[in-house]
Motif scaffolding. Structure first.
Motif, PDB file in Angstrom:
ATOM      1  N   PHE A 117       0.877  -1.176   0.000  1.00 65.65           N
ATOM      2  CA  PHE A 117       0.000   0.000   0.000  1.00 65.65           C
ATOM      3  C   PHE A 117       0.912   1.222   0.000  1.00 65.65           C
ATOM      4  CE2 PHE A 117      -2.740   3.037   2.559  1.00 65.65           C
ATOM      5  CZ  PHE A 117      -3.518   3.407   1.465  1.00 65.65           C
ATOM      6  N   LYS A 118       1.145   1.759  -1.190  1.00 69.07           N
ATOM      7  CA  LYS A 118       2.174   2.792  -1.334  1.00 69.07           C
ATOM      8  C   LYS A 118       1.866   4.077  -0.584  1.00 69.07           C
ATOM      9  CE  LYS A 118       2.046   4.861  -5.562  1.00 69.07           C
ATOM     10  NZ  LYS A 118       1.930   4.964  -7.041  1.00 69.07           N
ATOM     11  N   SER A 120       0.749   4.223   2.540  1.00 68.25           N
ATOM     12  CA  SER A 120       0.621   3.966   3.986  1.00 68.25           C
ATOM     13  C   SER A 120       1.324   5.029   4.825  1.00 68.25           C
ATOM     14  CB  SER A 120       1.167   2.576   4.327  1.00 68.25           C
ATOM     15  OG  SER A 120       2.530   2.502   3.966  1.00 68.25           O
ATOM     16  N   ASN A 121       2.432   5.590   4.319  1.00 65.15           N
ATOM     17  CA  ASN A 121       3.179   6.555   5.129  1.00 65.15           C
ATOM     18  C   ASN A 121       2.765   8.004   4.884  1.00 65.15           C
ATOM     19  OD1 ASN A 121       4.523   4.442   6.253  1.00 65.15           O
ATOM     20  ND2 ASN A 121       6.440   4.757   5.114  1.00 65.15           N
TER      21      ASN A 121
END
Ligand SMILES: *[C@@H]1O[C@H](CO)[C@@H](O)[C@H](O)[C@H]1NC(C)=O
Ligand SMILES: *[C@@H]1O[C@H](CO)[C@@H](O)[C@H](O)[C@H]1NC(C)=O
Length: 345
Positions: A117-118, A120-121
């Protein structure tokens, strides 16, 4: 004398009552005729033809009941309203059972392969308060899947059109029919239904999709026209699933690109939705794929998701809809946060 007077009074009263009920009966006849006329106009507008007069009489009754429901709903205090549309001659049971205007294959037993999940951050505080990918030219006009269970193709294509525009600067309307005819991978089976992640896998494997213009929509299953499918106009590199039942994760994704979502599209409020922010009770029988193209907040402070549907412009807000965002049920309104996914470049 007194007797005559009361007799006179009685006959006056009788007359008022009789005349009154005649007026009511006449009004009811007039209402029935007006409703039949309205149904007739509706049939012409939606190109509806019934097999015989019994079917037509039955459909008129359903139409009348739906119009009554819509009017009584709209007379109440709601954040959204209902309206007459192409589904107004169907009972809700029929609408719910009808797979042709939706098309998510039942996922029982299908295991989702975990993806990254790119987003997430991404910091939630850094996200814009509202997003509407239409204003950035990343959304093609509303399309119509018609009597074919190809929602999965429309949802996957809309998300693909979005990421392609954001990465190349060009908005290209891509072919759902290519997916319907050529994508027989995974659970995808044309008008019988499919699954967006499998559509993304097909697009990757095929090296992309051709344009809508090159491979136009017919609304029926057909032979794959491989020469047309070979004429690729846009492609994606991968796809990812948004963590399930997490509207804040979905927000991070939608802030960056249009995202495919699955909803319960069979609910009575979905059948007749005409505008406003859909709130309140809705099911989670996941049967319809649509596309989240933004989010925002009304002046009343109701947060909403902005979504693109594939039921033409006679449904919803000219084909779009808004559904309440950040509700207490983690699955989201009509289950929209349960299984979202998006293509990657
Ligand atoms: C939202 O505001 C409008 C007018 O500003 C009002 O008509 C409507 O009833 C409000 N809706 C809710 C749910 O408060
Ligand atoms: C998120 O941050 C963690 C810690 O810095 C890092 O290990 C991880 O790879 C990052 N994830 C993504 C998708 O960038």
């Amino acid at each position: 004398m007194a007797g005559h007077k009361s007799l006179l009074l009685v006959s006056i009263l009788v007359c008022i009552c009789l005349c009154g009920s005649t007026v009511v009966a006449a009004r009811e006849l007039g209402d029935a005729a007006a409703m039949a006329e309205r149904h007739e106009r509706w049939m012409a507008q939606h190109g509806r033809v019934y097999k015989d007069s019994a079917e037509k009489a039955y459909r008129l009754e359903v139409f009348r009941a739906n119009v009554a429901f819509i009017e009584s709903f709209n007379a109440g205090d709601h954040t959204f309203w209902l309206g007459v549309n192409q589904f107004t001659d169907l009972t809700n049971d029929e609408f719910r059972a009808m797979k042709t205007n939706k098309g998510i294959v039942k996922q029982d037993g299908v295991v989702r392969v975990p993806t990254g999940f790119k987003y997430s951050n991404v910091s939630a505080d850094a996200l814009p308060a509202s997003v509407d990918w239409r204003t950035k030219g990343a959304v093609t006009p509303i399309k119509n899947q018609g009597q074919c269970g190809s929602c999965w193709a429309f949802s996957a294509v809309a998300a693909t059109e979005g990421i392609v525009k954001l990465s190349t600067g060009k908005l290209v309307s891509l072919s759902e029919q290519e997916l319907v005819d050529c994508d027989v991978h995974g659970v995808d089976q044309g008008c019988m239904g499919g699954w967006m992640d499998d559509a993304f896998k097909f697009i990757i494997k095929n090296g992309g999709l051709t344009t809508e213009a090159n491979y136009p929509y017919t609304g029926q299953d057909g032979q794959c026209k491989s020469s047309k499918a070979a004429n690729v106009a846009a492609t994606i590199k991968g796809y990812e699933d948004v963590p399930a039942n997490d509207e804040s994760a979905l927000m991070k994704a939608v802030a960056h690109q249009p995202v495919s979502v699955v909803v319960d599209g069979g609910d009575i409020i979905f059948q007749s939705y005409a505008g406003g922010v859909m709130t309140g009770a809705c099911g989670t029988e996941m049967d319809h794929g649509i596309t989240a193209i933004g989010y925002g907040e009304t002046s009343n402070g109701t947060k909403y998701w902005l979504l693109k549907n594939s039921w033409g412009t006679t449904w919803g807000e000219k084909g779009f809809l808004r559904m309440e965002k950040d509700i207490s049920d983690k699955r989201g309104m009509c289950g929209l946060a349960m299984i979202p996914s998006y293509p990657t470049e």
